[in-house]
Design a protein around this motif. Sequence first.
Motif, PDB file in Angstrom:
ATOM      1  N   ASP A  46      16.110  55.929  27.447  1.00 15.56           N
ATOM      2  CA  ASP A  46      17.173  55.032  27.864  1.00 15.56           C
ATOM      3  C   ASP A  46      16.641  53.699  28.354  1.00 15.56           C
ATOM      4  O   ASP A  46      17.374  52.716  28.414  1.00 15.56           O
ATOM      5  N   THR A  47      15.373  53.666  28.752  1.00 13.03           N
ATOM      6  CA  THR A  47      14.785  52.439  29.268  1.00 13.03           C
ATOM      7  C   THR A  47      13.545  52.057  28.461  1.00 13.03           C
ATOM      8  O   THR A  47      12.956  52.874  27.767  1.00 13.03           O
ATOM      9  N   PHE A  48      13.177  50.782  28.567  1.00  5.59           N
ATOM     10  CA  PHE A  48      11.927  50.310  27.959  1.00  5.59           C
ATOM     11  C   PHE A  48      11.283  49.305  28.902  1.00  5.59           C
ATOM     12  O   PHE A  48      11.932  48.715  29.760  1.00  5.59           O
ATOM     13  N   VAL A 164       9.618  36.967  18.467  1.00 12.18           N
ATOM     14  CA  VAL A 164       9.940  38.137  17.642  1.00 12.18           C
ATOM     15  C   VAL A 164      11.243  38.759  18.129  1.00 12.18           C
ATOM     16  O   VAL A 164      11.567  38.708  19.311  1.00 12.18           O
ATOM     17  N   ASP A 165      11.982  39.329  17.192  1.00 11.99           N
ATOM     18  CA  ASP A 165      13.145  40.146  17.520  1.00 11.99           C
ATOM     19  C   ASP A 165      12.699  41.601  17.492  1.00 11.99           C
ATOM     20  O   ASP A 165      12.053  42.044  16.526  1.00 11.99           O
ATOM     21  N   ILE A 166      13.042  42.354  18.532  1.00 13.79           N
ATOM     22  CA  ILE A 166      12.541  43.721  18.715  1.00 13.79           C
ATOM     23  C   ILE A 166      13.721  44.671  18.865  1.00 13.79           C
ATOM     24  O   ILE A 166      14.708  44.348  19.537  1.00 13.79           O
ATOM     25  N   GLN A 167      13.603  45.840  18.263  1.00 13.96           N
ATOM     26  CA  GLN A 167      14.696  46.815  18.289  1.00 13.96           C
ATOM     27  C   GLN A 167      14.230  48.136  18.907  1.00 13.96           C
ATOM     28  O   GLN A 167      13.710  49.007  18.225  1.00 13.96           O
ATOM     29  N   PRO A 168      14.469  48.326  20.220  1.00 18.34           N
ATOM     30  CA  PRO A 168      14.080  49.585  20.865  1.00 18.34           C
ATOM     31  C   PRO A 168      14.878  50.788  20.381  1.00 18.34           C
ATOM     32  O   PRO A 168      14.357  51.901  20.327  1.00 18.34           O
ATOM     33  N   THR A 169      16.162  50.588  20.074  1.00 19.63           N
ATOM     34  CA  THR A 169      17.002  51.667  19.569  1.00 19.63           C
ATOM     35  C   THR A 169      17.850  51.128  18.424  1.00 19.63           C
ATOM     36  O   THR A 169      17.882  49.923  18.167  1.00 19.63           O
ATOM     37  N   THR A 170      18.560  52.021  17.755  1.00 15.11           N
ATOM     38  CA  THR A 170      19.393  51.585  16.628  1.00 15.11           C
ATOM     39  C   THR A 170      20.538  50.694  17.086  1.00 15.11           C
ATOM     40  O   THR A 170      21.082  49.933  16.286  1.00 15.11           O
ATOM     41  N   ASN A 171      20.909  50.772  18.375  1.00 13.78           N
ATOM     42  CA  ASN A 171      22.062  50.029  18.866  1.00 13.78           C
ATOM     43  C   ASN A 171      21.710  48.916  19.843  1.00 13.78           C
ATOM     44  O   ASN A 171      22.609  48.327  20.450  1.00 13.78           O
ATOM     45  N   TYR A 172      20.419  48.628  20.006  1.00 17.51           N
ATOM     46  CA  TYR A 172      20.035  47.622  20.991  1.00 17.51           C
ATOM     47  C   TYR A 172      18.823  46.838  20.490  1.00 17.51           C
ATOM     48  O   TYR A 172      17.870  47.417  19.957  1.00 17.51           O
ATOM     49  N   HIS A 318      -6.472  37.167  35.780  1.00 15.60           N
ATOM     50  CA  HIS A 318      -5.036  37.370  35.969  1.00 15.60           C
ATOM     51  C   HIS A 318      -4.750  38.842  36.215  1.00 15.60           C
ATOM     52  O   HIS A 318      -5.511  39.714  35.788  1.00 15.60           O
ATOM     53  N   ARG A 319      -3.621  39.112  36.877  1.00 16.94           N
ATOM     54  CA  ARG A 319      -3.112  40.471  36.989  1.00 16.94           C
ATOM     55  C   ARG A 319      -1.862  40.592  36.112  1.00 16.94           C
ATOM     56  O   ARG A 319      -1.063  39.650  36.033  1.00 16.94           O
ATOM     57  N   PRO A 320      -1.663  41.740  35.478  1.00 16.55           N
ATOM     58  CA  PRO A 320      -0.491  41.891  34.612  1.00 16.55           C
ATOM     59  C   PRO A 320       0.776  42.192  35.406  1.00 16.55           C
ATOM     60  O   PRO A 320       0.717  42.676  36.538  1.00 16.55           O
ATOM     61  N   LEU A 321       1.917  41.905  34.794  1.00 16.91           N
ATOM     62  CA  LEU A 321       3.202  42.216  35.396  1.00 16.91           C
ATOM     63  C   LEU A 321       4.100  42.882  34.370  1.00 16.91           C
ATOM     64  O   LEU A 321       3.885  42.725  33.157  1.00 16.91           O
ATOM     65  N   VAL A 322       5.089  43.642  34.858  1.00 20.17           N
ATOM     66  CA  VAL A 322       5.930  44.416  33.966  1.00 20.17           C
ATOM     67  C   VAL A 322       7.359  44.417  34.488  1.00 20.17           C
ATOM     68  O   VAL A 322       7.593  44.339  35.699  1.00 20.17           O
ATOM     69  N   ALA A 323       8.319  44.486  33.568  1.00 19.90           N
ATOM     70  CA  ALA A 323       9.724  44.608  33.930  1.00 19.90           C
ATOM     71  C   ALA A 323      10.347  45.708  33.082  1.00 19.90           C
ATOM     72  O   ALA A 323       9.951  45.934  31.932  1.00 19.90           O
ATOM     73  N   SER A 324      11.336  46.392  33.663  1.00 20.72           N
ATOM     74  CA  SER A 324      11.977  47.524  32.998  1.00 20.72           C
ATOM     75  C   SER A 324      13.438  47.193  32.700  1.00 20.72           C
ATOM     76  O   SER A 324      14.105  46.490  33.468  1.00 20.72           O
ATOM     77  N   PHE A 325      13.932  47.738  31.577  1.00 22.84           N
ATOM     78  CA  PHE A 325      15.287  47.443  31.126  1.00 22.84           C
ATOM     79  C   PHE A 325      15.969  48.710  30.594  1.00 22.84           C
ATOM     80  O   PHE A 325      15.307  49.607  30.078  1.00 22.84           O
ATOM     81  N   THR A 326      17.276  48.740  30.718  1.00 21.95           N
ATOM     82  CA  THR A 326      18.075  49.779  30.103  1.00 21.95           C
ATOM     83  C   THR A 326      18.466  49.341  28.705  1.00 21.95           C
ATOM     84  O   THR A 326      18.933  48.207  28.517  1.00 21.95           O
ATOM     85  N   ALA A 327      18.272  50.215  27.738  1.00 29.52           N
ATOM     86  CA  ALA A 327      18.509  49.845  26.337  1.00 29.52           C
ATOM     87  C   ALA A 327      19.976  50.035  25.970  1.00 29.52           C
ATOM     88  O   ALA A 327      20.327  50.777  25.058  1.00 29.52           O
ATOM     89  N   GLN A 328      20.825  49.324  26.670  1.00 29.29           N
ATOM     90  CA  GLN A 328      22.262  49.390  26.394  1.00 29.29           C
ATOM     91  C   GLN A 328      22.916  48.113  26.905  1.00 29.29           C
ATOM     92  O   GLN A 328      22.748  47.746  28.080  1.00 29.29           O
ATOM     93  N   ASP A 329      23.643  47.424  26.058  1.00 27.53           N
ATOM     94  CA  ASP A 329      24.321  46.205  26.480  1.00 27.53           C
ATOM     95  C   ASP A 329      25.353  46.517  27.542  1.00 27.53           C
ATOM     96  O   ASP A 329      26.144  47.457  27.417  1.00 27.53           O
ATOM     97  N   LYS A 330      25.359  45.689  28.607  1.00 27.49           N
ATOM     98  CA  LYS A 330      26.291  45.901  29.715  1.00 27.49           C
ATOM     99  C   LYS A 330      27.185  44.687  29.883  1.00 27.49           C
ATOM    100  O   LYS A 330      26.891  43.619  29.407  1.00 27.49           O
TER     101      LYS A 330
END
Length: 330
Positions: A46-48, A164-172, A318-330
């Motif tokens: 559900d997340t990426f 780039v355009d990226i597709q985590p799921t078929t609907n997002y 440098h130190r890396p950073l990360v962000a998390s997302f829900t793979a569903q349009d809200k």
Amino acid sequence: MPSIRFSALTASVPADITFGMGCLFLRCIVIISAWLFLHSPLFAADTFRVACYNVENYLDEKTGTRPLKTDAAKAKIRESICALKPDVIALEEMGSTNALLELQGSLKSEGLDLPYWEHVAGFDTNIHVAVLSKFPFTAHHPHTNDAFLLNGRRFQVSRGFAEVDIQPTTNYSFTLIAAHLKSRRQIAAADESELRLEEAKVLREIIDARLAANPNLNLIVLGDFNDLHDSAPIKTILGGRSKKGLIDTRPAERNGDDHSHTDRRVASRNITWTHFYAKEDTYSRVDYILLSHGIAREWNTNESYVLSIPNWGTGSDHRPLVASFTAQDK
């Protein structure tokens, strides 16, 4: 019961055996299909997670004043990336495509498979912007020849921009733009801060064009922007408070601090620096993950952070950073 025949080879086989073979065959097809679906890049949780990391001269051969990346430094880079467990990661100061593929293969051998990649060769022939992804790219729009005028002279954006355009799921899906703006090192040709501002303006024009075409676009703009959050280049990229403005995720260390503190003065003291600048002996936040309003609705704020691990400096400045997302349009 009549015989079910799948080929001429079953013609002489008794009906009950043939029927059993058919059921077994269909069962195998179902199992294989399910396995392929579950292991498809288009099947995701559900997340990426999207990360950003300046890997400081990740070169497979010495170039000018830039040294060859040591084995110890490469190992720390891999340790850092694997700790983040990104599904997509933008990389700055990447060397050749061979260097990128070596890193990709090394990560896979350590359990992190990011099979899709993008490598942008800009005006700078030594270091580049790159992207590794678990998910497929549905479109590529590399920016390699963008130029601008400064004091009557024509300059090119040094490292280009990866888009780039990226597709985590078929609907997002979402669009990712990765950048590495001019460093704070002075050069003879022009003032470094003015060059960085002009590069930021070019990047902002690309952002404006994408959001003009689709105001609800899921857009992530990230990278090493080589400047502070209140500087002209960063303000330019952010674009103000309009509908086309971007949101700064501002990840911080996971060090026990209460990041949900209601007092903004206290919350602003969370440790967010991403870069050590040896010349000035300073630690500052110059690496960013910025979001359009479209994808900000899917942003999981509690799962976004700057990685802090022992001996981080062995791998990069440098130190890396990360962000998390829900793979569903809200």
